[in-house]
Design a protein around this motif. Structure first.
Motif, PDB file in Angstrom:
ATOM      1  N   ASP A 230     115.461  63.174  75.092  1.00  0.00           N
ATOM      2  CA  ASP A 230     116.333  64.155  74.621  1.00  0.00           C
ATOM      3  C   ASP A 230     117.646  64.654  75.424  1.00  0.00           C
ATOM      4  N   ASP A 231     117.317  63.910  76.630  1.00  0.00           N
ATOM      5  CA  ASP A 231     118.451  64.415  77.597  1.00  0.00           C
ATOM      6  C   ASP A 231     119.491  63.674  77.252  1.00  0.00           C
ATOM      7  N   GLU A 232     121.019  63.806  77.726  1.00  0.00           N
ATOM      8  CA  GLU A 232     122.105  63.188  77.711  1.00  0.00           C
ATOM      9  C   GLU A 232     122.021  61.836  78.565  1.00  0.00           C
ATOM     10  N   LEU A 233     122.525  60.759  78.148  1.00  0.00           N
ATOM     11  CA  LEU A 233     122.643  59.454  79.094  1.00  0.00           C
ATOM     12  C   LEU A 233     124.181  59.523  79.492  1.00  0.00           C
ATOM     13  N   ASN A 234     124.323  59.114  80.438  1.00  0.00           N
ATOM     14  CA  ASN A 234     125.995  58.999  80.950  1.00  0.00           C
ATOM     15  C   ASN A 234     126.585  57.777  80.445  1.00  0.00           C
ATOM     16  N   SER A 235     127.800  57.805  80.221  1.00  0.00           N
ATOM     17  CA  SER A 235     128.322  56.774  79.366  1.00  0.00           C
ATOM     18  C   SER A 235     128.178  55.302  80.208  1.00  0.00           C
ATOM     19  N   LYS A 236     128.247  55.568  81.430  1.00  0.00           N
ATOM     20  CA  LYS A 236     128.311  54.223  82.364  1.00  0.00           C
ATOM     21  C   LYS A 236     126.966  53.547  81.946  1.00  0.00           C
ATOM     22  N   CYS A 237     125.862  54.192  82.199  1.00  0.00           N
ATOM     23  CA  CYS A 237     124.483  53.662  81.864  1.00  0.00           C
ATOM     24  C   CYS A 237     124.429  53.094  80.520  1.00  0.00           C
ATOM     25  N   GLU A 238     124.886  53.921  79.605  1.00  0.00           N
ATOM     26  CA  GLU A 238     124.695  53.421  78.246  1.00  0.00           C
ATOM     27  C   GLU A 238     125.428  52.226  77.887  1.00  0.00           C
TER      28      GLU A 238
ATOM     29  N   GLN B 222     126.303  49.987  80.487  1.00  0.00           N
ATOM     30  CA  GLN B 222     125.490  48.573  80.898  1.00  0.00           C
ATOM     31  C   GLN B 222     124.336  48.343  80.213  1.00  0.00           C
ATOM     32  N   CYS B 223     123.551  49.318  79.771  1.00  0.00           N
ATOM     33  CA  CYS B 223     122.407  49.032  78.815  1.00  0.00           C
ATOM     34  C   CYS B 223     122.741  47.865  77.734  1.00  0.00           C
ATOM     35  N   GLN B 224     123.952  48.335  76.879  1.00  0.00           N
ATOM     36  CA  GLN B 224     124.264  47.794  76.032  1.00  0.00           C
ATOM     37  C   GLN B 224     124.551  46.350  76.498  1.00  0.00           C
ATOM     38  N   LYS B 225     125.213  46.239  77.239  1.00  0.00           N
ATOM     39  CA  LYS B 225     125.769  44.729  77.965  1.00  0.00           C
ATOM     40  C   LYS B 225     124.567  43.779  78.319  1.00  0.00           C
ATOM     41  N   ILE B 226     123.677  44.614  78.781  1.00  0.00           N
ATOM     42  CA  ILE B 226     122.586  43.831  79.497  1.00  0.00           C
ATOM     43  C   ILE B 226     121.796  43.292  77.973  1.00  0.00           C
ATOM     44  N   ILE B 227     121.539  44.233  77.143  1.00  0.00           N
ATOM     45  CA  ILE B 227     120.871  43.715  76.047  1.00  0.00           C
ATOM     46  C   ILE B 227     121.697  42.638  75.174  1.00  0.00           C
ATOM     47  N   ASP B 228     122.894  42.852  75.366  1.00  0.00           N
ATOM     48  CA  ASP B 228     123.778  41.885  74.592  1.00  0.00           C
ATOM     49  C   ASP B 228     123.643  40.539  75.223  1.00  0.00           C
ATOM     50  N   ARG B 229     123.435  40.633  76.795  1.00  0.00           N
ATOM     51  CA  ARG B 229     123.348  39.294  77.186  1.00  0.00           C
ATOM     52  C   ARG B 229     121.942  38.660  77.083  1.00  0.00           C
ATOM     53  N   ARG B 230     121.088  39.603  76.962  1.00  0.00           N
ATOM     54  CA  ARG B 230     119.538  39.170  76.532  1.00  0.00           C
ATOM     55  C   ARG B 230     119.470  38.294  75.391  1.00  0.00           C
ATOM     56  N   ILE B 231     120.265  38.938  74.438  1.00  0.00           N
ATOM     57  CA  ILE B 231     120.282  38.371  73.019  1.00  0.00           C
ATOM     58  C   ILE B 231     120.895  37.048  73.033  1.00  0.00           C
ATOM     59  N   SER B 232     122.392  37.121  73.495  1.00  0.00           N
ATOM     60  CA  SER B 232     123.146  35.988  73.487  1.00  0.00           C
ATOM     61  C   SER B 232     122.717  34.758  74.004  1.00  0.00           C
ATOM     62  N   LYS B 233     122.323  35.177  75.366  1.00  0.00           N
ATOM     63  CA  LYS B 233     121.728  33.826  76.259  1.00  0.00           C
ATOM     64  C   LYS B 233     120.407  33.612  76.135  1.00  0.00           C
ATOM     65  N   ASN B 234     119.656  34.454  75.639  1.00  0.00           N
ATOM     66  CA  ASN B 234     118.102  34.337  75.679  1.00  0.00           C
ATOM     67  C   ASN B 234     117.855  34.546  76.996  1.00  0.00           C
ATOM     68  N   GLU B 235     118.368  35.433  77.825  1.00  0.00           N
ATOM     69  CA  GLU B 235     118.056  35.424  79.135  1.00  0.00           C
ATOM     70  C   GLU B 235     117.193  36.318  79.397  1.00  0.00           C
ATOM     71  N   PRO B 236     115.796  36.241  80.145  1.00  0.00           N
ATOM     72  CA  PRO B 236     114.950  37.434  80.385  1.00  0.00           C
ATOM     73  C   PRO B 236     115.412  38.639  80.978  1.00  0.00           C
ATOM     74  N   ILE B 237     115.023  39.508  80.712  1.00  0.00           N
ATOM     75  CA  ILE B 237     115.437  40.783  81.375  1.00  0.00           C
ATOM     76  C   ILE B 237     115.280  40.837  82.694  1.00  0.00           C
ATOM     77  N   CYS B 238     114.187  40.467  83.179  1.00  0.00           N
ATOM     78  CA  CYS B 238     114.008  40.302  84.695  1.00  0.00           C
ATOM     79  C   CYS B 238     115.238  39.541  85.418  1.00  0.00           C
ATOM     80  N   LYS B 239     115.361  38.315  84.833  1.00  0.00           N
ATOM     81  CA  LYS B 239     116.518  37.776  85.534  1.00  0.00           C
ATOM     82  C   LYS B 239     117.708  38.381  85.481  1.00  0.00           C
ATOM     83  N   ILE B 240     118.011  39.065  84.514  1.00  0.00           N
ATOM     84  CA  ILE B 240     119.193  39.937  84.452  1.00  0.00           C
ATOM     85  C   ILE B 240     119.420  40.939  85.322  1.00  0.00           C
TER      86      ILE B 240
END
Ligand SMILES: C[S@@+](CC[C@H](N)C(=O)[O-])C[C@H]1O[C@@H](n2cnc3c(N)ncnc32)[C@H](O)[C@@H]1O
Length: 375
Positions: A115-123, A125-143
């Motif tokens: 329930d805490d607020e997330l800082n915008s930078k973190c949010e 980055q998270c979005q970017k990483i998940i997009d990369r996970r999906i678009s390139k099928n790249e495992p999270i650990c490699k990212i």
């Protein structure tokens, strides 16, 4: 100020209006205007160029830009990213892993603070990483460059196999055997707080063939540290210089002393061991070409995956030659691929190994074959 607090729902509504209305560009213009006003209100009016830089190339017309406010809740971010992962057929838990890495907290801590607020930078980055996970099928650990194995974090990159949870079964099986042996010879006792024994330390020599990121050698060394009267001498080999570089960094990270050697299987080995452990490349050429998921095929090194044409090359070589490198009664333990346990078990039994046992992983797949060399 309200403008800054536009939620995804608002933007989604505007987007859907855009789709149905003929004047789609009007909405985007409107959003652009809102953005400018919002920035004016915050006293940070920026040029298009500056704003583009801030968005790291995100087109100015992207209405989601407005959502990168400072006040998104952790739970909202997780929900949105999990939804994306689910729709793409990926593990939803990846969103938790990413946030835990970005926030440098355990997943439990992240969830406890949902329930805490997330800082915008973190949010962002998270979005970017998940997009990369999906678009390139790249495992999270490699990212992220990090993977948890047996409760410890290890550095990984494109030169090493991503550590798999099923490999933990190999660690467990080997530890059980080593502990049994320790108990039988009475050489050592577990290091409970305050316990102390004056017995002379027994040296256990372990060889890890195809160490990759070093997870097996390092985990075994760390787990056996708790036995006061055991001195572990660990040798770990790999044919890949780049993989060994990663393994060395991980050994340093975990404070263990391992003798890493470049070696084609036993090439650089000229001594005998109590235990030989290996998770060798075990996929056949056919499987690699036709059956492998893109996650694995495109992001794990082929060198770490393919065991020549049949997939059994390393088992055969190691079993046949291990007699020269195992002490009498020494333990040989393999991770095996799906449906490979039968043949590996048969070869070991034929080649002078006793008590050859198959163990299953957490998914009830026969994953480990191990046995003792006959004296
Ligand atoms: C399946 S990976 C296992 C990595 C690590 N032990 C693990 O469990 O995650 C196999 C490893 O064997 C290495 N390898 C491939 N051919 C080899 C060879 N001929 N001799 C030694 N290592 C080899 C690869 O570079 C790779 O790191």
């Amino acid at each position: 100020m309200e403008i800054v607090f536009l939620t995804r729902v608002h933007v989604a509504k505007m987007k859907s209006k855009q789709k149905s209305a003929t004047s789609a560009t009007h909405s985007i213009q409107e959003l652009k205007k809102l953005l400018t006003v919002a920035e004016d209100l915050q006293g940070s009016k920026k040029s298009d160029k500056q704003r583009n830089k801030k968005c790291r190339g995100r087109p100015l017309g992207d209405p989601f830009y407005l959502c990168y406010n400072k006040f998104m809740k952790i739970s909202d971010c997780l929900k949105a990213q999990k939804e994306k992962l689910k729709n793409a057929g990926k593990e939803e838990r990846d969103a938790e892993v990413v946030l835990s890495c970005l926030m440098q907290k355990s997943i439990g801590e992240v969830l406890a603070k949902k329930d805490d607020e997330l800082n915008s930078k973190c949010e962002k980055q998270c979005q970017k990483i998940i997009d990369r996970r999906i678009s390139k099928n790249e495992p999270i650990c490699k990212i992220m460059g990090i993977k948890n194995f047996y409760g410890r974090d290890f550095m990984v990159n494109k030169h090493v196999l991503s550590p798999r949870q099923c490999t933990e079964s190999l660690v467990e099986a080997v530890l059980i055997r080593i502990k049994e042996r320790i108990k039988n010879v009475g050489a050592a006792s577990p290091c409970s707080p305050g316990s102390h024994s004056d017995a002379t330390p027994t040296t256990i020599k372990i060889l890890d063939i195809g160490t990759g990121s070093g997870i097996l050698a390092i985990t075994l060394a760390k787990e056996l540290e708790t036995f006061k009267n055991i001195e572990v001498k660990m040798v770990a080999t790999d044919i890949s210089k780049k993989a060994l570089k990663v393994a060395k960094k991980n050994a340093k990270l975990h404070g263990v002393n391992i003798d890493f050697r470049i070696s084609d299987i036993f090439e650089s080995i000229n001594e005998k061991f109590d235990v030989i452990v290996s998770n060798p490349p075990y996929i056949s050429e056919y499987e690699f070409d036709n059956e492998l998921e893109p996650e694995v095929k495109n992001h794990d090194p082929k060198l770490a995956l393919v065991g020549e044409e049949s997939g059994y090359y390393f088992y055969e070589r190691i079993i046949n030659r291990s007699i020269h490198y195992l002490k009498p009664g020494g333990l040989l333990a393999f991770e095996v691929g799906h449906k490979q346990s039968g043949l590996v078990h048969a070869w070991m039994s034929q080649k002078n190994f006793k008590d050859v046992t198959i163990r299953k992983d957490y998914n009830a797949i026969e994953r480990v074959v191990l046995g003792y060399h006959r004296d």
